[in-house]
Write a protein that holds these residues in place. Structure first.
Motif, PDB file in Angstrom:
ATOM      1  N   ASP A 611       0.864  -1.176   0.000  1.00 53.09           N
ATOM      2  CA  ASP A 611       0.000   0.000   0.000  1.00 53.09           C
ATOM      3  C   ASP A 611       0.900   1.225   0.000  1.00 53.09           C
ATOM      4  O   ASP A 611       1.563   1.528   0.985  1.00 53.09           O
ATOM      5  CB  ASP A 611      -0.898  -0.027   1.246  1.00 53.09           C
ATOM      6  CG  ASP A 611      -1.983   1.024   1.152  1.00 53.09           C
ATOM      7  OD1 ASP A 611      -1.779   2.004   0.400  1.00 53.09           O
ATOM      8  OD2 ASP A 611      -3.021   0.859   1.820  1.00 53.09           O
ATOM      9  N   SER A 613       0.244   4.199   0.083  1.00 55.67           N
ATOM     10  CA  SER A 613      -0.168   5.356   0.872  1.00 55.67           C
ATOM     11  C   SER A 613       0.268   5.241   2.325  1.00 55.67           C
ATOM     12  O   SER A 613       0.218   6.212   3.065  1.00 55.67           O
ATOM     13  CB  SER A 613      -1.687   5.496   0.811  1.00 55.67           C
ATOM     14  OG  SER A 613      -2.281   4.357   1.376  1.00 55.67           O
ATOM     15  N   LEU A 614       0.702   4.060   2.741  1.00 56.66           N
ATOM     16  CA  LEU A 614       1.075   3.869   4.136  1.00 56.66           C
ATOM     17  C   LEU A 614       2.592   4.032   4.314  1.00 56.66           C
ATOM     18  O   LEU A 614       3.344   3.895   3.354  1.00 56.66           O
ATOM     19  CB  LEU A 614       0.647   2.469   4.598  1.00 56.66           C
ATOM     20  CG  LEU A 614      -0.847   2.273   4.821  1.00 56.66           C
ATOM     21  CD1 LEU A 614      -1.129   0.831   5.157  1.00 56.66           C
ATOM     22  CD2 LEU A 614      -1.360   3.175   5.923  1.00 56.66           C
ATOM     23  N   LYS A 638      -4.155   1.975  12.854  1.00 56.93           N
ATOM     24  CA  LYS A 638      -3.618   2.929  11.884  1.00 56.93           C
ATOM     25  C   LYS A 638      -2.134   3.213  12.165  1.00 56.93           C
ATOM     26  O   LYS A 638      -1.299   3.192  11.274  1.00 56.93           O
ATOM     27  CB  LYS A 638      -4.417   4.242  11.997  1.00 56.93           C
ATOM     28  CG  LYS A 638      -4.217   5.155  10.825  1.00 56.93           C
ATOM     29  CD  LYS A 638      -5.391   5.018   9.867  1.00 56.93           C
ATOM     30  CE  LYS A 638      -5.152   5.828   8.618  1.00 56.93           C
ATOM     31  NZ  LYS A 638      -6.126   5.508   7.578  1.00 56.93           N
ATOM     32  N   SER A 639      -1.854   3.428  13.450  1.00 59.09           N
ATOM     33  CA  SER A 639      -0.484   3.822  13.778  1.00 59.09           C
ATOM     34  C   SER A 639       0.482   2.650  13.640  1.00 59.09           C
ATOM     35  O   SER A 639       1.674   2.843  13.459  1.00 59.09           O
ATOM     36  CB  SER A 639      -0.441   4.371  15.197  1.00 59.09           C
ATOM     37  OG  SER A 639      -0.867   3.368  16.091  1.00 59.09           O
ATOM     38  N   SER A 641       0.158   0.067  11.367  1.00 63.70           N
ATOM     39  CA  SER A 641       0.200  -0.585  10.061  1.00 63.70           C
ATOM     40  C   SER A 641       1.273   0.058   9.191  1.00 63.70           C
ATOM     41  O   SER A 641       1.630   1.214   9.353  1.00 63.70           O
ATOM     42  CB  SER A 641      -1.170  -0.480   9.392  1.00 63.70           C
ATOM     43  OG  SER A 641      -1.531   0.863   9.280  1.00 63.70           O
ATOM     44  N   HIS A 642       1.803  -0.748   8.306  1.00 63.86           N
ATOM     45  CA  HIS A 642       2.794  -0.240   7.359  1.00 63.86           C
ATOM     46  C   HIS A 642       2.476  -0.776   5.975  1.00 63.86           C
ATOM     47  O   HIS A 642       1.503  -1.511   5.786  1.00 63.86           O
ATOM     48  CB  HIS A 642       4.215  -0.579   7.802  1.00 63.86           C
ATOM     49  CG  HIS A 642       4.466  -2.048   7.950  1.00 63.86           C
ATOM     50  ND1 HIS A 642       4.588  -2.889   6.898  1.00 63.86           N
ATOM     51  CD2 HIS A 642       4.591  -2.812   9.062  1.00 63.86           C
ATOM     52  CE1 HIS A 642       4.802  -4.113   7.331  1.00 63.86           C
ATOM     53  NE2 HIS A 642       4.796  -4.088   8.646  1.00 63.86           N
ATOM     54  N   ALA A 643       3.306  -0.422   5.005  1.00 70.40           N
ATOM     55  CA  ALA A 643       2.946  -0.614   3.601  1.00 70.40           C
ATOM     56  C   ALA A 643       2.879  -2.072   3.170  1.00 70.40           C
ATOM     57  O   ALA A 643       2.183  -2.398   2.221  1.00 70.40           O
ATOM     58  CB  ALA A 643       3.942   0.137   2.721  1.00 70.40           C
ATOM     59  N   LYS A 645       1.813  -5.836   3.251  1.00 73.71           N
ATOM     60  CA  LYS A 645       0.865  -6.828   3.789  1.00 73.71           C
ATOM     61  C   LYS A 645       1.216  -8.148   3.142  1.00 73.71           C
ATOM     62  O   LYS A 645       1.066  -8.307   1.931  1.00 73.71           O
ATOM     63  CB  LYS A 645      -0.583  -6.471   3.419  1.00 73.71           C
ATOM     64  CG  LYS A 645      -0.932  -5.041   3.711  1.00 73.71           C
ATOM     65  CD  LYS A 645      -1.111  -4.811   5.180  1.00 73.71           C
ATOM     66  CE  LYS A 645      -1.148  -3.338   5.450  1.00 73.71           C
ATOM     67  NZ  LYS A 645      -0.887  -3.030   6.852  1.00 73.71           N
TER      68      LYS A 645
END
Lengths: 689, 760
Positions: A611, A613-614, A638-639, A641-643, A645
Motif C-alpha cells: 500500500d 499510501s502507508l 492505523k499507527s 500498520s505499514h505498507a 501486507k
C-alpha cells in the motif's frame, strides 16, 4: 487490506526435470544447468542465483555434459553431437556430430583452445575451438570401453579419462596413454559388476581424484600411477566430483543424495604436509546427485529430484547475508501460466504441450479463510500438442480468451479459439518461422495486439482482428551509443492498460519504454545492477513498477521520465530486513483497479500487497504484523500498520493473477506432489525404521 | 565435629571406581582407578585388588601417570592436594598443596598441571615446583579459563601438550600455551533436523592436530584447522543414538574409541571414517575409556561401577566390578551366611558384595528376564528383599508398572542350596496381594520361618512353608497362612520382635501387636499424630521396647510390658536402624539441609553418640555390618562400633561409613608392610608352587600349634629382602654375604625342618 475471492489452482501438474550437468564459469559468475529434458539454464551466481536464460530442449536430446570455453557454452549428449549455444538469443547455435557414438562427457581445457569428448566407442576426441565453430582435431588412443568421465590437467598437457574399471592418463601431445590406474570392484556380490568411474578430477599437483560406482573417492598419483588414499564415502555410487579453483576443497555427490566435502588440510598445524581429509556432509537432496559444482563461496548441487541446491560455505563467505543463505531452486524464475483475465481461462505451459482450463465457479460469500462451495468444477478445454521436436519457449492467452499463442525455438504459432457452448475448437491463424520466434509473448489488454519480444531487444507488433492478423511493425530501442555490439534479447514485456505504453526488459538489465501510438522508443530506465524479475505499468498513473532479483523495487514515471517520489523514498529509507532476506524473486506485478495505491506482488512462498499510501516499515518495526493488527483495537491499527501486507497462506506458488472480477487466481504446485511423482530414491536403511 | 574427633565419616568400601577414567600402567600389568578416598591398584590379568594408595582425606578426583616417570602416578583430591605416588610399591613420594580451593580434576602434560575448582569450575594451570622436599606448596598458577564445563571429559590436552581443548555447552575452546591464545568455536543449539549439539566429551589426536568431540545427540565431530577463526572445519559421524559419553584415541592415533549409553564400545578407524568395529553388551553405559600406552589394552568404566579390561583385538579379558549403586530400591541387607552386603545390583539382580574385602561376590538373578538398555522402558525391578535369620531363605518382590496404573509384581521365595552354595527359586507367588507390597519381614525365630508381607490393599499376610496340603511331599512350597487387617487401614510397616513372639504391624497411625502363634491381636498402640514411618523392636536387654517414628517428627518408645509410652522425643528421623548385635539403635535425622546421626539404647532416652552434619543429603538406607574381629575400644563414644560398623547410603548414592582413630592406625600400619608379592598373576606355575607352599605352611602350623600364624623362616625373609630391594639401594655384596650365609643356618627351634621349605 483488501478482500479477494481466491481460486486456489492445484491442477497444474508441472514437473521440473532432473538436473544432469552443471558447469560454472568463474569469470562471468554464471552457472549453466543442463536438465534431463535437454533444456539448458543459466543462473547468475552473484545476482542471487537469478535464472537469466532458459534454452528449451528438444525431444530425444539427452545432454550428458556441459562445458564453458571462455564465455561460450558447449554441451554434448547421447545423440552423439556437440552443441554450442547462442546465449544472447537463447537458442542452439549449431550442433556438430562427433561420429563416436553417444557422448558421455565433455571437458574444455583451461586455456580455452580445445574441447575433449569421451565417446561410447572408447575414443577421446579432441576438438579445436575456433572463432565461430569447433573443428575436429584428432583422436587419442582408442580404448576398449566407453569413456565415462574426462578431466584436463590445468596445464592442458594431460587428460585423465575414467572408464569401466579403470582410469587412463593420456599425454595430449602424443595421444598415447601414459598410465593405467585400475579401480577396484566392490566386495561381495558386486564383485561381478563393473566399477564405473563416474567422475575424475585432475589437480595441478598431479593428483587424480576419482569417484566410482563402488562408493569410493580415490586419490591417485599420476607420476607413479599409484593409489595414494581411498575414502569410502557411500555404499552406493559417487556420481560427481568438483574441485575448487585453488584446489583446497573437493565436493563429491553421491546417489544417496549427500554431498561430501573433502579439504586439503595440513595435519599438523603450521606445517606444510597437507592431506585430503573428509570433512563435512551436506544432505539436501532426496535422490541421486548427478552434478556438483564448487563455486568458491558455495557448493551447488543438482540431481534427480530436480532442485538446484546452493549450499554456502560459510568459511569462505566474507559477510553473512541473505545472499549467502542456503538456497533451493525448485521452479523456473518465469511464468509458465497465463490467464485470460476477462474470460476466466488459464493456459498452462508444459514442455511439449499446452493445456487450457476454465476456472471453476463457487457460490456464497465467505468470511476470512472460509472455503467456498464449488458450484462448477474447473474444466480442461484444450490439450494442444506442440508441432515439431522443439519444446515450448513461451506462450500466452489473450485477456479476452480468444487467442492462444506459443513459440518454440523455431517458430511462433497463433491460434484462434472458438468456444460455443461446450464445443471448443481452434484454428491456426499464423505461423511464423525462425526470425520471429519469441522470447516472451504478451497481448494488449483489449486483445487487439500481440507483442512478441524477439532478438536484439526488439518487440514485434501483430494486430489481431476478427478477420485475421497482420504484422504491424517492430519496436526497436533508440540507437544510442550503447547499441554497439549484440543486444540481448528481450524478456519481460508488460503493456499498459490503456494501450499507450509498452516496456521491455532484457537480460542486459536494460528496460526500454515504447510509445505504442507513435511506435517509437520513448525512454530508457536507468540501468540497475540487478536483473528485472517482474514489472508492470500502473493503469491510471502510468508508472512502471519494477522488481529486481536482489529484492529491490523501483517505480518509474513514464510520463515524467523519472523515478517517482515513492520510489525515491523507498531507496532512501531502505527495505525491511525480512523483505530483503526472501530467497525467491518476485514473479509478477499487478495492480488493483479498485485501490490504485495497491501493488500486488508474489514470489514462490508469499503474496504481498504494498500500500503506497502507508508509511514504510523500518528494521525495528514488526514486518509480519497482520496478527498483531488483528488483536489491536480499530483506532490503534492505523499507527501500527505499514505498507507491506504479506499473505503466507499459499505455498509453492507458480503464478498469481488478478482477474477482472476482482478474484485472485493462485496456481500452486506443492513440492510434496512433485516429490511423490519422482522415481523412488535409493533405498537406505535408516536408524529406528 | 568437635566431640567426635576420633570418629570420622569415610568412604571406605563400595566406592565408585567409575568416577574417573582408569589408567593402565605402561607395562599393562596394573589398572589404577580412584575409589573414594583411595587409589586402587588392580592387576589386569587376574582382576585382583592388589593394594591401594592411601593418604588423601577426601574424594580422589583424578589420577594420571607422571609423564616423566611412568612408574609414578599423580593424584588429586577435593582435599586440595596433588600427590605423587610410586604405585607399584604404594609409596607416597610427594605432596603438593594447591592453594586454589579444591582441586577437582587433574590433567597432566609435560610438568604442567591443570586443575579445576568447583565453585565456578575454573581451569587453572599450576606449575609444579621442582623441589626435593616431600611437601611443597604450588603457588605459581595462571588461569586458563574462568568458566569451564563441570564434566572433566570436556577437557583434554592436545598433541604433545601444546594446547588444551575444553568445551562448555555449545562452545569449543582451544588454548595454546605458547601463544597464550584461545580460539573459540561455537555451534548452534539445534537445527531443523533436531540436532542437540551440546558438547559432552573431547579427545585430542596424539600426533595430528585433530580434536574429536562428542555431542549430546550422539554425533562425533572431528575438528581440524582450528587456528583459523573462519576456515576451521569439521567432519561429522553419527552412530550413537544418544549422547557420546567418552572418546579416546589409541596411543598411535590410528583409531578412535567412543562409548555411550548403548554400552557398545565403538572403534572408528582414523581417516577412514566409515570403518568401525563394535564390542556390544558390555553392561552399563560406558563412562570412560582409556588405552594403555602400547595400545594393547583398553579399559572402559561403566555406569554400573565396573571396569572392563579389553584387549586390542576387541575381546573382554577382565572385569573389575565395584558395588553397583545405580538405583537402590531394596534396603541394605546383610546376608547372614556370607556377611555380604546385599542390595540391587545389575538390573533385575541382587548383588552380594563383601565390604570387608571390598569385592563383588556374585549377582543373583531375580527377575530372570533379559534387560533392555533403553530409556523409558518399564521393566521388572527388584524392589524388596529380605533374609531370614539363618540366611537359608530369601524373599524378593519384583514389580513393574510404577508409572502406569497397571502394577505387576511377584513375590519370590528362594531357598539356599548347600550343594551349589547359592539361592534356588522355591516359590513364585503371582498375586500375593492385590496392591503393592509395602513391607516384608521374616520371623526371627530359628525353628519356624514365617514371612509377613504388608501391602497397600490394607492387608497383611503371613506365609508359611508347606502348610498347603496339596503340595507334594518332597518339595515344600510357601503358601498363605493368615490374612490380617485392621479397620481397612493401609499398613505401613511390619516387624517381628527378637524372639518372634510378637509381630508389630503399623496401620497408618496405629501400631497393632499380634501373636504369630494364635494370630490374635494383642493390643494397639497409638500415639497421634502422624503416620508411622519406621518400626523396630529393641534387641537383647532392650527387647521389651518397641520403637516407632512418625512423619510428624516424633520418635516414640513403647514399653511392651506395660503397653505404655516410655518416652518420646521430637526429631525428624528419616531412617531408624537397629544393630542386630547389640542394643544400639541408630537414627538418622534430616534437619535444615544436613543429616545428623544419633545412636542410643531404647532403654534410655539419652544418646550414646551423636554426630552432627554427617552429610548434606537425606539418608534413607543404612546397615550395621558385623566386624570380623571386634574392636575393643572402651571409649563410650566409639564403643557402639566395636562389634559392627554402620554403613549408610546417601541420596547421591555415596556409601559412607564411620571409622575410628584406632582402626585407622591399624590399617595404616598394615599398609606400610605392604610389599607387592611377586606372584601378581596367578599362573599355573604359581598354583603349583603355591600349593606346595600351603602344604608346607600346614606342616609348619602342625609343628607349631602354639603360634596361630605360620612363621616364615629367617632365611626366606633375608632372601626376599635381597631380591626385593632395588639394586641401587642394596649395600655392598660383602655386607650382604654374611647375612646371606647366616640365613642358611637353621635356628634352634627344636624341630627339624625340611631344608627345602624355605628354598621354595
Amino acid at each position: 487490506m483488501g478482500e479477494f475471492k481466491v481460486h486456489r489452482v492445484r491442477f497444474f501438474d508441472y514437473m521440473p526435470s532432473g538436473i544432469r550437468a552443471l558447469a560454472f564459469n568463474r569469470d562471468i559468475e554464471r552457472i549453466a544447468v543442463a536438465r534431463m529434458d535437454g533444456s539448458v539454464e543459466v543462473f547468475h551466481c552473484s545476482d542471487r542465483f537469478f535464472q537469466e536464460k532458459i534454452i528449451p530442449g528438444r525431444e530425444q536430446c539427452g545432454i550428458e555434459g556441459l562445458s564453458w570455453v571462455g564465455e561460450r557454452l558447449f554441451s554434448a549428449g547421447l545423440n552423439g553431437g556437440i552443441t554450442e549455444y547462442d546465449l544472447t538469443n537463447q537458442k542452439v547455435k549449431y550442433t556438430v556430430d562427433a561420429y563416436g557414438g553417444p557422448i558421455w562427457t565433455i571437458a574444455g581445457n583451461q586455456q580455452g583452445t580445445h574441447l575433449a569428448v569421451g565417446c561410447e566407442d572408447g575414443t577421446v576426441k579432441l576438438f579445436e575451438v575456433n572463432e565461430d565453430k569447433i573443428q575436429f582435431e584428432r583422436n587419442l588412443d582408442r580404448q576398449k570401453s566407453r569413456i565415462i568421465s574426462l578431466s584436463w590437467h590445468p596445464s592442458g598437457s594431460k587428460i585423465a579419462a575414467g572408464m569401466m574399471d579403470m582410469i587412463q592418463i593420456f599425454n595430449v601431445e602424443t595421444g598415447h596413454s601414459v598410465h593405467r590406474l585400475l579401480a577396484d570392484r566392490g566386495v561381495g556380490t558386486s564383485r561381478s559388476k563393473e566399477c564405473v568411474v563416474w567422475s575424475v578430477v585432475y589437480l595441478s599437483d598431479g593428483t587424480i581424484i576419482s569417484g566410482d560406482s563402488v562408493g569410493m573417492v580415490k586419490l591417485w598419483d599420476d607420476q607413479t600411477g599409484t593409489l595414494i588414499k581411498s575414502h569410502n564415502v557411500t555404499k552406493c555410487d559417487v556420481l560427481a566430483l568438483s574441485v575448487s579453483q585453488n584446489e583446497d576443497s573437493l565436493v563429491a555427490g553421491t546417489s544417496e543424495g549427500t554431498v561430501v566435502q573433502f579439504q586439503f588440510i595440513s595435519m599438523v598445524l603450521g606445517k606444510d604436509d597437507k592431506e585430503w581429509v573428509r570433512t563435512r556432509t551436506f544432505k539436501n537432496h532426496t535422490h541421486d546427485i548427478r552434478a556438483v559444482a564448487e563455486i568458491t563461496t558455495a557448493v551447488v548441487s543438482g540431481g534427480m529430484d530436480a532442485q538446484l541446491v546452493v549450499r554456502p560455505l560459510l568459511d569462505k563467505v566474507e559477510v553473512r547475508s541473505a545472499a549467502s543463505a542456503l538456497r533451493k531452486i525448485h521452479f523456473p524464475h518465469r511464468r509458465l501460466v497465463s490467464c485470460a483475465r476477462k474470460s476466466g481461462l488459464m493456459l498452462f505451459q508444459y514442455p511439449g504441450h499446452l493445456e487450457l482450463w476454465r476456472l471453476g465457479e463457487s457460490e456464497g460469500k465467505g468470511e476470512d479463510d472460509i472455503h467456498l462451495f464449488v458450484k462448477r468444477n474447473p474444466e480442461k478445454l484444450l490439450h494442444l500438442k506442440v508441432k515439431g521436436e522443439d519444446h515450448i519457449r513461451c506462450s500466452a492467452v489473450s485477456p479476452c480468451g480468444e487467442w492462444i499463442v506459443y513459440s518454440t525455438a523455431s517458430s511462433l504459432r497463433l491460434y484462434r479459439l472458438h468456444c460455443d457452448n461446450n464445443n471448443v475448437s481452434i484454428t491456426k491463424v499464423l505461423q511464423i518461422s525462425t526470425e520471429l520466434s519469441a522470447n516472451q509473448l504478451c497481448f494488449s489488454s483489449d486483445s487487439s495486439h500481440l507483442f512478441s519480444a524477439s532478438t536484439q531487444s526488439s518487440v514485434h507488433l501483430v494486430s489481431l482482428s476478427q478477420s485475421g492478423c497482420k504484422f504491424v511493425g517492430t519496436l526497436k530501442p533508440k540507437s544510442g551509443e550503447r547499441t554497439i555490439g549484440i543486444r540481448e534479447s528481450s524478456k519481460i514485456i508488460p503493456a499498459s492498460e490503456d494501450g499507450k505504453w509498452l516496456a521491455s526488459a532484457n537480460s542486459d538489465h536494460e528496460v526500454h519504454i515504447y510509445n505504442l501510438q507513435t511506435r517509437k522508443a520513448h525512454c530508457t530506465v536507468p540501468v540497475y545492477s540487478s536483473a528485472v524479475t517482474a514489472m508492470g505499468i500502473h493503469p491510471t498513473t502510468n508508472c512502471l513498477f519494477m522488481m529486481y532479483a536482489d529484492q529491490q523495487m523501483c517505480e518509474y514515471s513514464i510520463e515524467q521520465k523519472q523515478y517517482t517520489d515513492w520510489s525515491r523514498m523507498v531507496q532512501r529509507k531502505g527495505l525491511h530486513r525480512f523483505w530483503m532476506e526472501r530467497d525467491t524473486p518476485c514473479l509478477n506485478v499487478m495492480f488493483n483497479p479498485q485501490h490504485p495505491s495497491h501493488v500486488i506482488l508474489h514470489d514462490t512462498y508469499m503474496l504481498c500487497i504494498i500500500d503506497q499510501s502507508l508509511p514504510l516499515p523500518d528494521d525495528k518495526t514488526q514486518f509480519y504484523n497482520q496478527l498483531t493488527l488483528k488483536s489491536l483495537p480499530e483506532e490503534q491499527r492505523k499507527s501500527h500498520s505499514h505498507a507491506f501486507k504479506v499473505c503466507k497462506t499459499f505455498k509453492d506458488i507458480l503464478c498469481v493473477e488478478l482477474m477482472s472480477d476482482q478474484s485472485l487466481v493462485v496456481v500452486e504446485r506443492p513440492l510434496e506432489d512433485v516429490a511423490s511423482q519422482l522415481p523412488a530414491p535409493i533405498k537406505q536403511k535408516k536408524f529406528a525404521t | 565435629m568437635v566431640e567426635t574427633s576420633d570418629i570420622r565419616v569415610v568412604r571406605c568400601g563400595g566406592s565408585k571406581v567409575n568416577l574417573t577414567p582408569p589408567i593402565i600402567s605402561s607395562d599393562s600389568r596394573f589398572v589404577l582407578c580412584t575409589s573414594g578416598d583411595l587409589v586402587k591398584v588392580y592387576s589386569t590379568r587376574t582382576e585382583e585388588w592388589l593394594h591401594s594408595l592411601q593418604g588423601h582425606t577426601n574424594q580422589v578426583t583424578g589420577i594420571t601417570l607422571n609423564p616423566a616417570n611412568h612408574l609414578q602416578v599423580y593424584s588429586c583430591s577435593v582435599d586440595g592436594t596433588v600427590k605423587l605416588w610410586d604405585f607399584i610399591d604404594g609409596i607416597l613420594i610427594k605432596v603438593q598443596l594447591v592453594e586454589v580451593h579444591e582441586t577437582v580434576e587433574i590433567f597432566l602434560s609435560s610438568g604442567l598441571c591443570v586443575s579445576a575448582c568447583p565453585e565456578c569450575f575454573q581451569l587453572v594451570s599450576v606449575h609444579l615446583p621442582k623441589s626435593a622436599e616431600q611437601e611443597v606448596e604450588a603457588k605459581e598458577m595462571s588461569a586458563v579459563s574462568s568458566h569451564i564445563s563441570k564434566n572433566p571429559s570436556c577437557t583434554a590436552f592436545g598433541r604433545g601438550g601444546e594446547y588444551i581443548a575444553f568445551a562448555r555447552h555449545l562452545q569449543l575452546n582451544v588454548y595454546f600455551f605458547r601463544k597464550q591464545k584461545t580460539y573459540s568455536f561455537s555451534l548452534k543449539a539445534t537445527d531443523k533436523k533436531g540436532a542437540k549439539n551440546a558438547f559432552t566429551c573431547i579427545a585430542c589426536h596424539p600426533t595430528d592436530d585433530c580434536i574429536a568431540t562428542g555431542h549430546e545427540d550422539g554425533k562425533i565431530r572431528l575438528w581440524r584447522n582450528f587456528i583459523h577463526k573462519k576456515e576451521y572445519t569439521y567432519s561429522t559421524q553419527h552412530w550413537h543414538h544418544n549422547a557420546v559419553n567418552t572418546l579416546c584415541f589409541t596411543p598411535e592415533g590410528t583409531h578412535l574409541l567412543s562409548g555411550g549409553i548403548e554400552s557398545v564400545l565403538v572403534q572408528w578407524q582414523y581417516g577412514a571414517d566409515n570403518r568401525k568395529e563394535f564390542l556390544p553388551r558390555l553392561g552399563g553405559s560406558i563412562l570412560h575409556i582409556s588405552a594403555s600406552s602400547d595400545g594393547q589394552l583398553f579399559c572402559t568404566s561403566h555406569s554400573d561401577n565396573k571396569i572392563t579390561v579389553i584387549e586390542s583385538s576387541f575381546k573382554v579379558c577382565g572385569v573389575i566390578q565395584g558395588l553397583v549403586k545405580d538405583a537402590v530400591l531394596t534396603d541394605l541387607m546383610i546376608d547372614p551366611r556370607s556377611k555380604a552386603l546385599v542390595l540391587n545390583g545389575k538390573p533385575g539382580h541382587l548383588q552380594f558384595y563383601s565390604l570387608l574385602r571390598d569385592k563383588h561376590l556374585y549377582n543373583l538373578d531375580i527377575v530372570q528376564q533379559e534387560y533392555i538398555y533403553e530409556a523409558g522402558l518399564d521393566q521388572f525391578e527388584v524392589v524388596k528383599a529380605a533374609f531370614d535369620i539363618k540366611g537359608s531363605w530369601l524373599a524378593t518382590v519384583e514389580e513393574r508398572g510404577k508409572k502406569s496404573s497397571d502394577l505387576e509384581f511377584f513375590l519370590k521365595l528362594w531357598a539356599f542350596d548347600e550343594r551349589t552354595q547359592s539361592f534356588v527359586l522355591n516359590t513364585t507367588i503371582t498375586a500375593a496381594h492385590t496392591d503393592r507390597i509395602i513391607s516384608m519381614c521374616f520371623s526371627s525365630s530359628e525353628e519356624t520361618t514365617m514371612l509377613v508381607t504388608a501391602a497397600e490393599d490394607s492387608q497383611f499376610k503371613a506365609w508359611c512353608q508347606g502348610a498347603d496340603a496339596d503340595t507334594q511331599q518332597d518339595q515344600n512350597f510357601w503358601s498363605c497362612d493368615f490374612v490380617g487387617s485392621y479397620h481397612k487401614l493401609n499398613p505401613t510397616n511390619c516387624s517381628f520382635s527378637a524372639d518372634s513372639s510378637l509381630l508389630a504391624v503399623s496401620f497408618q497411625e496405629v501400631i497393632t501387636i499380634w501373636s504369630p502363634d494364635t494370630w490374635e491381636m494383642l493390643t494397639t498402640l497409638c500415639q497421634p499424630p502422624g503416620v508411622i514411618r519406621d518400626l523396630c523392636f529393641g534387641r537383647l536387654s532392650c527387647s521389651k521396647y518397641l520403637l516407632g517414628t512418625t512423619t510428624k517428627n516424633l520418635l516414640c518408645c513403647w514399653n511392651l510390658l506395660t503397653c505404655e509410652l516410655e518416652w518420646s522425643t521430637s526429631v525428624d528421623v528419616s531412617k531408624l536402624q537397629p544393630d542386630p548385635f547389640s542394643e544400639n539403635v541408630a537414627a538418622f535425622s534430616y534437619q535444615s539441609k544436613h543429616t545428623d546421626l544419633f545412636v542410643f539404647k531404647p532403654s534410655e532416652p539419652r544418646p550414646l553418640f551423636t554426630n552432627k552434619n554427617v552429610c548434606s543429603e537425606k539418608v534413607h538406607r543404612a546397615v550395621f555390618v558385623p566386624r570380623e574381629e571386634p574392636l575393643n575400644s572402651c571409649d563410650e563414644s566409639t564403643q557402639w562400633l566395636n562389634r559392627s560398623q554402620l554403613y549408610f547410603l546417601t541420596q547421591n548414592m555415596d556409601l559412607l561409613t564411620f571409622s575410628t582413630a584406632t582402626e585407622e592406625d591399624r590399617m595404616l600400619s598394615s599398609s606400610k608392610q605392604l610389599v607387592i608379592d611377586d606372584s601378581v598373576a596367578v599362573t599355573p606355575f604359581y598354583l603349583l608352587l603355591g600349593k606346595h607352599r600351603q602344604q608346607q605352611q600346614k606342616l609348619n602350623t602342625q609343628s607349631h600349634p602354639v603360634s596361630d600364624k605360620p612363621q616364615q623362616t629367617q632365611g626366606s625373609v633375608t632372601i626376599k629382602e635381597l631380591l626385593h630391594t632395588p639394586a641401587h639401594v642394596l649395600p655392598a655384596a660383602s655386607v650382604l654375604c654374611s647375612m646371606f650365609v647366616n640365613s642358611f643356618l637353621i635356628s634352634n627351634t627344636g624341630v627339624q625342618q625340611d631344608p627345602l621349605s624355605w628354598l621354595t
